[in-house]
Design a protein around this motif. Structure first.
Motif, PDB file in Angstrom:
ATOM      1  N   HIS A  19       0.825  -1.216   0.000  1.00 33.61           N
ATOM      2  CA  HIS A  19       0.000   0.000   0.000  1.00 33.61           C
ATOM      3  C   HIS A  19       0.860   1.268   0.000  1.00 33.61           C
ATOM      4  O   HIS A  19       0.504   2.255  -0.654  1.00 33.61           O
ATOM      5  CB  HIS A  19      -0.977  -0.011   1.162  1.00 33.61           C
ATOM      6  CG  HIS A  19      -2.050  -1.037   1.010  1.00 33.61           C
ATOM      7  ND1 HIS A  19      -2.981  -1.005  -0.002  1.00 33.61           N
ATOM      8  CD2 HIS A  19      -2.322  -2.157   1.723  1.00 33.61           C
ATOM      9  CE1 HIS A  19      -3.797  -2.040   0.096  1.00 33.61           C
ATOM     10  NE2 HIS A  19      -3.411  -2.762   1.128  1.00 33.61           N
ATOM     11  N   LEU A  20       1.989   1.245   0.707  1.00 33.43           N
ATOM     12  CA  LEU A  20       2.884   2.401   0.689  1.00 33.43           C
ATOM     13  C   LEU A  20       3.450   2.605  -0.711  1.00 33.43           C
ATOM     14  O   LEU A  20       3.489   3.736  -1.213  1.00 33.43           O
ATOM     15  CB  LEU A  20       4.017   2.226   1.706  1.00 33.43           C
ATOM     16  CG  LEU A  20       5.067   3.338   1.734  1.00 33.43           C
ATOM     17  CD1 LEU A  20       4.449   4.705   2.020  1.00 33.43           C
ATOM     18  CD2 LEU A  20       6.146   3.002   2.771  1.00 33.43           C
ATOM     19  N   ALA A  21       3.877   1.543  -1.369  1.00 33.50           N
ATOM     20  CA  ALA A  21       4.409   1.658  -2.735  1.00 33.50           C
ATOM     21  C   ALA A  21       3.341   2.204  -3.677  1.00 33.50           C
ATOM     22  O   ALA A  21       3.638   3.027  -4.548  1.00 33.50           O
ATOM     23  CB  ALA A  21       4.917   0.305  -3.228  1.00 33.50           C
ATOM     24  N   GLY A  22       2.104   1.766  -3.509  1.00 33.65           N
ATOM     25  CA  GLY A  22       1.021   2.241  -4.370  1.00 33.65           C
ATOM     26  C   GLY A  22       0.752   3.727  -4.210  1.00 33.65           C
ATOM     27  O   GLY A  22       0.653   4.458  -5.203  1.00 33.65           O
ATOM     28  N   VAL A  23       0.647   4.182  -2.977  1.00 34.66           N
ATOM     29  CA  VAL A  23       0.363   5.604  -2.772  1.00 34.66           C
ATOM     30  C   VAL A  23       1.581   6.447  -3.124  1.00 34.66           C
ATOM     31  O   VAL A  23       1.442   7.565  -3.639  1.00 34.66           O
ATOM     32  CB  VAL A  23      -0.166   5.898  -1.346  1.00 34.66           C
ATOM     33  CG1 VAL A  23       0.927   5.843  -0.302  1.00 34.66           C
ATOM     34  CG2 VAL A  23      -0.869   7.249  -1.301  1.00 34.66           C
ATOM     35  N   ARG A  26       1.307   6.865  -6.827  1.00 31.61           N
ATOM     36  CA  ARG A  26       0.225   7.794  -7.193  1.00 31.61           C
ATOM     37  C   ARG A  26       0.584   9.241  -6.853  1.00 31.61           C
ATOM     38  O   ARG A  26       0.227  10.161  -7.587  1.00 31.61           O
ATOM     39  CB  ARG A  26      -1.075   7.397  -6.498  1.00 31.61           C
ATOM     40  CG  ARG A  26      -1.694   6.124  -7.038  1.00 31.61           C
ATOM     41  CD  ARG A  26      -3.064   5.847  -6.460  1.00 31.61           C
ATOM     42  NE  ARG A  26      -3.090   5.712  -5.014  1.00 31.61           N
ATOM     43  CZ  ARG A  26      -2.814   4.584  -4.350  1.00 31.61           C
ATOM     44  NH1 ARG A  26      -2.463   3.488  -5.008  1.00 31.61           N
ATOM     45  NH2 ARG A  26      -2.888   4.548  -3.033  1.00 31.61           N
ATOM     46  N   LEU A  27       1.312   9.432  -5.774  1.00 26.04           N
ATOM     47  CA  LEU A  27       1.664  10.788  -5.353  1.00 26.04           C
ATOM     48  C   LEU A  27       2.860  11.336  -6.133  1.00 26.04           C
ATOM     49  O   LEU A  27       2.843  12.483  -6.574  1.00 26.04           O
ATOM     50  CB  LEU A  27       1.977  10.812  -3.845  1.00 26.04           C
ATOM     51  CG  LEU A  27       2.326  12.165  -3.239  1.00 26.04           C
ATOM     52  CD1 LEU A  27       1.164  13.150  -3.372  1.00 26.04           C
ATOM     53  CD2 LEU A  27       2.730  12.001  -1.775  1.00 26.04           C
ATOM     54  N   PHE A  28       3.887  10.508  -6.327  1.00 28.02           N
ATOM     55  CA  PHE A  28       5.144  10.995  -6.893  1.00 28.02           C
ATOM     56  C   PHE A  28       5.399  10.566  -8.332  1.00 28.02           C
ATOM     57  O   PHE A  28       6.353  11.046  -8.944  1.00 28.02           O
ATOM     58  CB  PHE A  28       6.327  10.515  -6.044  1.00 28.02           C
ATOM     59  CG  PHE A  28       6.317  11.043  -4.640  1.00 28.02           C
ATOM     60  CD1 PHE A  28       6.671  12.348  -4.378  1.00 28.02           C
ATOM     61  CD2 PHE A  28       5.957  10.222  -3.581  1.00 28.02           C
ATOM     62  CE1 PHE A  28       6.671  12.832  -3.086  1.00 28.02           C
ATOM     63  CE2 PHE A  28       5.953  10.697  -2.293  1.00 28.02           C
ATOM     64  CZ  PHE A  28       6.311  12.009  -2.036  1.00 28.02           C
ATOM     65  N   SER A  29       4.642   9.647  -8.871  1.00 23.73           N
ATOM     66  CA  SER A  29       4.856   9.135 -10.233  1.00 23.73           C
ATOM     67  C   SER A  29       6.297   8.678 -10.453  1.00 23.73           C
ATOM     68  O   SER A  29       6.926   9.024 -11.453  1.00 23.73           O
ATOM     69  CB  SER A  29       4.485  10.197 -11.274  1.00 23.73           C
ATOM     70  OG  SER A  29       3.155  10.585 -11.132  1.00 23.73           O
ATOM     71  N   ASN A  30       6.827   7.939  -9.503  1.00 21.72           N
ATOM     72  CA  ASN A  30       8.179   7.373  -9.590  1.00 21.72           C
ATOM     73  C   ASN A  30       9.290   8.417  -9.644  1.00 21.72           C
ATOM     74  O   ASN A  30      10.375   8.141 -10.146  1.00 21.72           O
ATOM     75  CB  ASN A  30       8.298   6.410 -10.775  1.00 21.72           C
ATOM     76  CG  ASN A  30       7.426   5.193 -10.606  1.00 21.72           C
ATOM     77  OD1 ASN A  30       7.307   4.663  -9.500  1.00 21.72           O
ATOM     78  ND2 ASN A  30       6.805   4.754 -11.680  1.00 21.72           N
ATOM     79  N   CYS A 133       9.949  10.203   0.643  1.00 20.73           N
ATOM     80  CA  CYS A 133       9.831   9.370  -0.553  1.00 20.73           C
ATOM     81  C   CYS A 133      11.069   8.499  -0.700  1.00 20.73           C
ATOM     82  O   CYS A 133      10.981   7.285  -0.915  1.00 20.73           O
ATOM     83  CB  CYS A 133       9.624  10.242  -1.790  1.00 20.73           C
ATOM     84  SG  CYS A 133       9.448   9.302  -3.326  1.00 20.73           S
ATOM     85  N   ARG A 134      12.235   9.098  -0.569  1.00 24.61           N
ATOM     86  CA  ARG A 134      13.485   8.335  -0.697  1.00 24.61           C
ATOM     87  C   ARG A 134      13.623   7.322   0.439  1.00 24.61           C
ATOM     88  O   ARG A 134      14.074   6.195   0.215  1.00 24.61           O
ATOM     89  CB  ARG A 134      14.686   9.273  -0.755  1.00 24.61           C
ATOM     90  CG  ARG A 134      14.647  10.142  -2.007  1.00 24.61           C
ATOM     91  CD  ARG A 134      15.913  10.919  -2.251  1.00 24.61           C
ATOM     92  NE  ARG A 134      15.742  11.951  -3.251  1.00 24.61           N
ATOM     93  CZ  ARG A 134      15.571  11.752  -4.547  1.00 24.61           C
ATOM     94  NH1 ARG A 134      15.522  10.538  -5.020  1.00 24.61           N
ATOM     95  NH2 ARG A 134      15.435  12.774  -5.377  1.00 24.61           N
ATOM     96  N   PHE A 135      13.242   7.717   1.649  1.00 24.37           N
ATOM     97  CA  PHE A 135      13.295   6.781   2.770  1.00 24.37           C
ATOM     98  C   PHE A 135      12.322   5.619   2.573  1.00 24.37           C
ATOM     99  O   PHE A 135      12.594   4.505   3.005  1.00 24.37           O
ATOM    100  CB  PHE A 135      12.994   7.484   4.088  1.00 24.37           C
ATOM    101  CG  PHE A 135      14.163   8.194   4.711  1.00 24.37           C
ATOM    102  CD1 PHE A 135      15.458   7.705   4.611  1.00 24.37           C
ATOM    103  CD2 PHE A 135      13.963   9.358   5.432  1.00 24.37           C
ATOM    104  CE1 PHE A 135      16.537   8.360   5.195  1.00 24.37           C
ATOM    105  CE2 PHE A 135      15.029  10.024   6.033  1.00 24.37           C
ATOM    106  CZ  PHE A 135      16.320   9.527   5.918  1.00 24.37           C
TER     107      PHE A 135
END
Length: 169
Positions: A19-23, A26-30, A133-135
């Motif tokens: 779920h963290l990877a998904g959001v 969605r928030l940062f677009s990789n 995001c990086r963490f």
């Protein structure tokens, strides 16, 4: 602590990681780069605000579960002493199951800022969000290592929840 409990915790963190990877996606677009302009764009509507709040909550939840529950369970199952979180993190680093105890301590401080404080100034929030995001990527990579060890060396069973980040072992 039983292997059954360790398996339950792996199942829980699998879901949190998924779920963290998904959001995060969605928030940062990789792209974890966040300056004030990008932050203002991300928060220009209710969807962006909801994603930011969801990211902060999921980041904090996974960090808490790994540090406060999973790491002590892994150490116990491995026959290692369990101590304060800072000592447990240092032991996990010595066992090469996490890359850096210091980064995990920084994550905890950042989690407190994202979850427990409302950062009003974009100039303050943008770098905090970029670090989170990086963490979250570091957290994912370290969890994958911990999971491999728990399953491969400690005999924890692989959960069949189906909610596992595809990059996980």
């Amino acid at each position: 602590m039983s292997l059954g409990r360790l398996t339950q915790l792996i199942s829980l963190v699998d879901k949190e990681d998924y779920h963290l990877a998904g959001v995060r996606k969605r928030l940062f677009s990789n792209d974890c780069s966040v300056d004030t302009s990008r932050l203002q764009h991300l928060l220009a509507d209710d969807i962006g605000i909801d994603r930011l709040e969801s990211f902060g909550a999921k980041f904090g939840r996974m960090q808490d579960t790994v540090v406060d529950k999973l790491i002590p369970a892994v150490l116990t199952a491995a026959g290692e002493p369990v101590a304060a979180a800072i000592d447990n993190l240092a032991r996990m680093e010595r066992l090469e199951l996490i890359a850096s105890a210091d980064e995990w301590l920084q994550m905890r401080g950042l989690r407190n800022r994202l979850v427990h404080e409302y950062i009003d100034r974009p100039a303050d929030l943008a770098p905090a969000l970029e670090r989170a995001c990086r963490f979250s990527e570091r957290m994912h990579a370290d969890y994958a290592c911990i999971r491999r060890y728990a399953v491969g060396r400690l005999g924890a069973e692989v959960p069949s929840s189906g909610l596992r980040n595809p990059d996980s072992p």
